[in-house]
Design a protein around this motif. Structure first.
Motif, PDB file in Angstrom:
ATOM      1  N   GLY A 165       0.789  -1.257   0.130  1.00  0.00           N
ATOM      2  CA  GLY A 165      -0.103  -0.024  -0.295  1.00  0.00           C
ATOM      3  C   GLY A 165       0.721   1.300  -0.052  1.00  0.00           C
ATOM      4  O   GLY A 165       1.999   1.233   0.422  1.00  0.00           O
ATOM      5  N   LEU A 166       0.304   2.311  -0.260  1.00  0.00           N
ATOM      6  CA  LEU A 166       0.804   3.577  -0.511  1.00  0.00           C
ATOM      7  C   LEU A 166       1.528   3.908   0.939  1.00  0.00           C
ATOM      8  O   LEU A 166       2.744   4.489   0.896  1.00  0.00           O
ATOM      9  N   PRO A 167       0.849   3.939   1.979  1.00  0.00           N
ATOM     10  CA  PRO A 167       1.335   4.459   3.249  1.00  0.00           C
ATOM     11  C   PRO A 167       2.768   3.604   3.609  1.00  0.00           C
ATOM     12  O   PRO A 167       3.597   4.228   4.240  1.00  0.00           O
ATOM     13  N   GLU A 168       2.559   2.413   3.614  1.00  0.00           N
ATOM     14  CA  GLU A 168       3.866   1.574   3.835  1.00  0.00           C
ATOM     15  C   GLU A 168       5.011   1.986   2.961  1.00  0.00           C
ATOM     16  O   GLU A 168       6.025   1.726   3.381  1.00  0.00           O
ATOM     17  N   CYS A 169       4.569   2.200   1.667  1.00  0.00           N
ATOM     18  CA  CYS A 169       5.546   2.551   0.670  1.00  0.00           C
ATOM     19  C   CYS A 169       6.251   3.831   0.818  1.00  0.00           C
ATOM     20  O   CYS A 169       7.357   4.135   0.778  1.00  0.00           O
ATOM     21  N   ILE A 170       5.560   4.857   1.413  1.00  0.00           N
ATOM     22  CA  ILE A 170       6.068   6.177   1.769  1.00  0.00           C
ATOM     23  C   ILE A 170       6.844   6.017   3.058  1.00  0.00           C
ATOM     24  O   ILE A 170       7.977   6.465   3.300  1.00  0.00           O
ATOM     25  N   LYS A 241      10.442  -3.155  -8.772  1.00  0.00           N
ATOM     26  CA  LYS A 241      10.706  -2.209  -7.584  1.00  0.00           C
ATOM     27  C   LYS A 241       9.201  -1.733  -7.403  1.00  0.00           C
ATOM     28  O   LYS A 241       8.346  -1.243  -8.415  1.00  0.00           O
ATOM     29  N   LYS A 242       8.999  -1.900  -6.342  1.00  0.00           N
ATOM     30  CA  LYS A 242       7.289  -1.362  -5.973  1.00  0.00           C
ATOM     31  C   LYS A 242       7.875   0.415  -5.454  1.00  0.00           C
ATOM     32  O   LYS A 242       7.610   0.503  -4.210  1.00  0.00           O
ATOM     33  N   SER A 243       8.457   1.082  -6.444  1.00  0.00           N
ATOM     34  CA  SER A 243       8.627   2.471  -6.232  1.00  0.00           C
ATOM     35  C   SER A 243       7.379   3.216  -6.033  1.00  0.00           C
ATOM     36  O   SER A 243       6.247   2.745  -6.484  1.00  0.00           O
ATOM     37  N   LEU A 244       7.424   4.480  -5.565  1.00  0.00           N
ATOM     38  CA  LEU A 244       6.030   5.146  -5.266  1.00  0.00           C
ATOM     39  C   LEU A 244       5.063   5.484  -6.357  1.00  0.00           C
ATOM     40  O   LEU A 244       4.006   5.142  -6.273  1.00  0.00           O
ATOM     41  N   PRO A 245       5.827   5.668  -7.743  1.00  0.00           N
ATOM     42  CA  PRO A 245       4.742   5.735  -8.557  1.00  0.00           C
ATOM     43  C   PRO A 245       3.946   4.279  -9.097  1.00  0.00           C
ATOM     44  O   PRO A 245       2.752   4.452  -9.643  1.00  0.00           O
ATOM     45  N   VAL A 247       3.343   1.702  -7.131  1.00  0.00           N
ATOM     46  CA  VAL A 247       2.282   1.537  -6.124  1.00  0.00           C
ATOM     47  C   VAL A 247       1.085   2.525  -6.132  1.00  0.00           C
ATOM     48  O   VAL A 247      -0.114   2.053  -6.084  1.00  0.00           O
ATOM     49  N   ALA A 248       1.555   3.806  -6.659  1.00  0.00           N
ATOM     50  CA  ALA A 248       0.239   4.588  -6.750  1.00  0.00           C
ATOM     51  C   ALA A 248      -0.557   4.255  -7.642  1.00  0.00           C
ATOM     52  O   ALA A 248      -1.844   4.430  -7.741  1.00  0.00           O
ATOM     53  N   ALA A 249      -0.032   3.803  -8.925  1.00  0.00           N
ATOM     54  CA  ALA A 249      -0.787   3.000  -9.932  1.00  0.00           C
ATOM     55  C   ALA A 249      -1.438   1.989  -9.668  1.00  0.00           C
ATOM     56  O   ALA A 249      -2.649   1.662 -10.105  1.00  0.00           O
TER      57      ALA A 249
END
Length: 331
Positions: A165-170, A241-245, A247-249
């Motif tokens: 999820g985005l929160p854990e990725c941040i 990579k589960k980078s931020l872009p 995971v956002a997508a």
């Protein structure tokens, strides 16, 4: 500012690296771009020295002299490059700064040990300094390095998961990248003898800037020009990579996000055409736009903390300019 930082730091960094044992010194000299694979002097493109610049400017921002923060500047640069040597091994990256990574030249084990030597020497530089804050500096850098290691561990774990999820990725990005930038600012302010409030505000400035830095880095990992970044096109996508872009997508709830998930979670490696398709799907799903907006938000948060630290006028302006440079860079 970065040129100023590099001119101040590089001679001292070369002196420090020269004290490493022969094999470790050679790996470090190659990694920093001072020598080629045969040990001959060269002038390859080195790092950006953002972390040392933050440490030196933070010292000036609280009314101190940049020279007093030199041990901190050297230590954070060594700690950062420890992480780069290890990251290149773990990610299997073949190039950095437009040439072969150290592990490709010297072998995996040697590159790992070279990074270990850099990290150990970073702590030695701080501990050996006569500044009254040296032991506090050792503790702060140690905490930051633990955060970096945990962030890298999460980054690798995310590659195997389909439910990030985005929160854990941040949170991962804040550990992997932001923690060391925050420590760089806090160490510089500590050596500059700032107040406890100034040190804390500048630490937060560095951390928010670090998040912005990682967001931009993630954009470059997908859409950056290889001629500028020194890395292959779509490099983060090939590494899953589960980078931020990404995971956002993936969490966008859009048809493009669903199609991306089907493509990205296959067991076989992506082809070049599939990586290009994935990049397009990330953009259509809104991952690129979200990342740009979040980077701008993190920059605004960073500058708010900087202003709250009531920095010396010139140093504050230079930190502000550096923050804008970090978020507008192309490599």
């Amino acid at each position: 500012m970065l040129a100023w930082s590099r001119c101040l730091v590089e001679p001292a960094l070369r002196e420090a690296i020269a004290e490493l044992p022969g094999g470790m010194r050679r790996i470090a000299a190659y990694h920093f771009g001072w020598e080629d694979a045969e040990g001959r002097p060269t002038r390859s493109g080195g790092g950006k020295t953002i972390r040392p610049a933050l440490a030196l400017l933070a010292a000036e921002a609280v009314g101190g002299a940049a020279a007093t923060a030199m041990p901190a500047a050297l230590a954070v640069e060594l700690a950062h490059n420890f992480s780069l040597l290890h990251d290149d091994v773990m990610d299997g990256d073949h190039t950095r700064r437009h040439r072969a990574t150290a592990w490709r030249v010297f072998g995996t084990n040697a590159a790992i040990l070279g990074g270990d030597a850099m990290l150990a020497f970073a702590f030695e530089l701080l501990a050996a300094d006569a500044h009254p804050a040296c032991m506090r500096a050792v503790a702060r850098l140690s905490r930051a390095v633990v955060q970096v290691v945990e962030g890298q561990s999460l980054d690798m774990e995310f590659e195997r998961r389909t439910d990030v999820g985005l929160p854990e990725c941040i949170d991962m990005a804040e550990r992997k990248t932001a923690a060391l930038l925050g420590a760089s600012c806090a160490l510089g302010a500590t050596y500059g003898e700032g107040t406890s409030d100034q040190i804390e505000r500048l630490r937060r400035f560095g951390e928010r800037l670090g998040l912005a830095f990682q967001l931009v880095d993630d954009l470059l990992g997908i859409w950056g020009d290889p001629a500028t970044t020194g890395k292959p096109v779509h490099s983060d996508l090939f590494n899953r990579k589960k980078s931020l872009p990404v995971v956002a997508a993936l969490t966008s709830g859009t048809p493009a996000g669903t199609e991306l998930a089907s493509l990205y979670h296959r067991s076989r490696p992506l082809t070049h055409d599939e990586a290009a398709l994935a990049a397009g799907l990330i953009e259509v799903a809104g991952g690129r736009a979200w990342t740009i907006r979040r980077a701008e938000q993190a920059l605004t948060e960073a500058l708010t903390e900087l202003d709250a630290a009531t920095p010396v006028l010139q140093a504050g302006a230079e930190l502000r300019a550096l923050a804008h440079l970090v978020t507008k860079r192309d490599h």
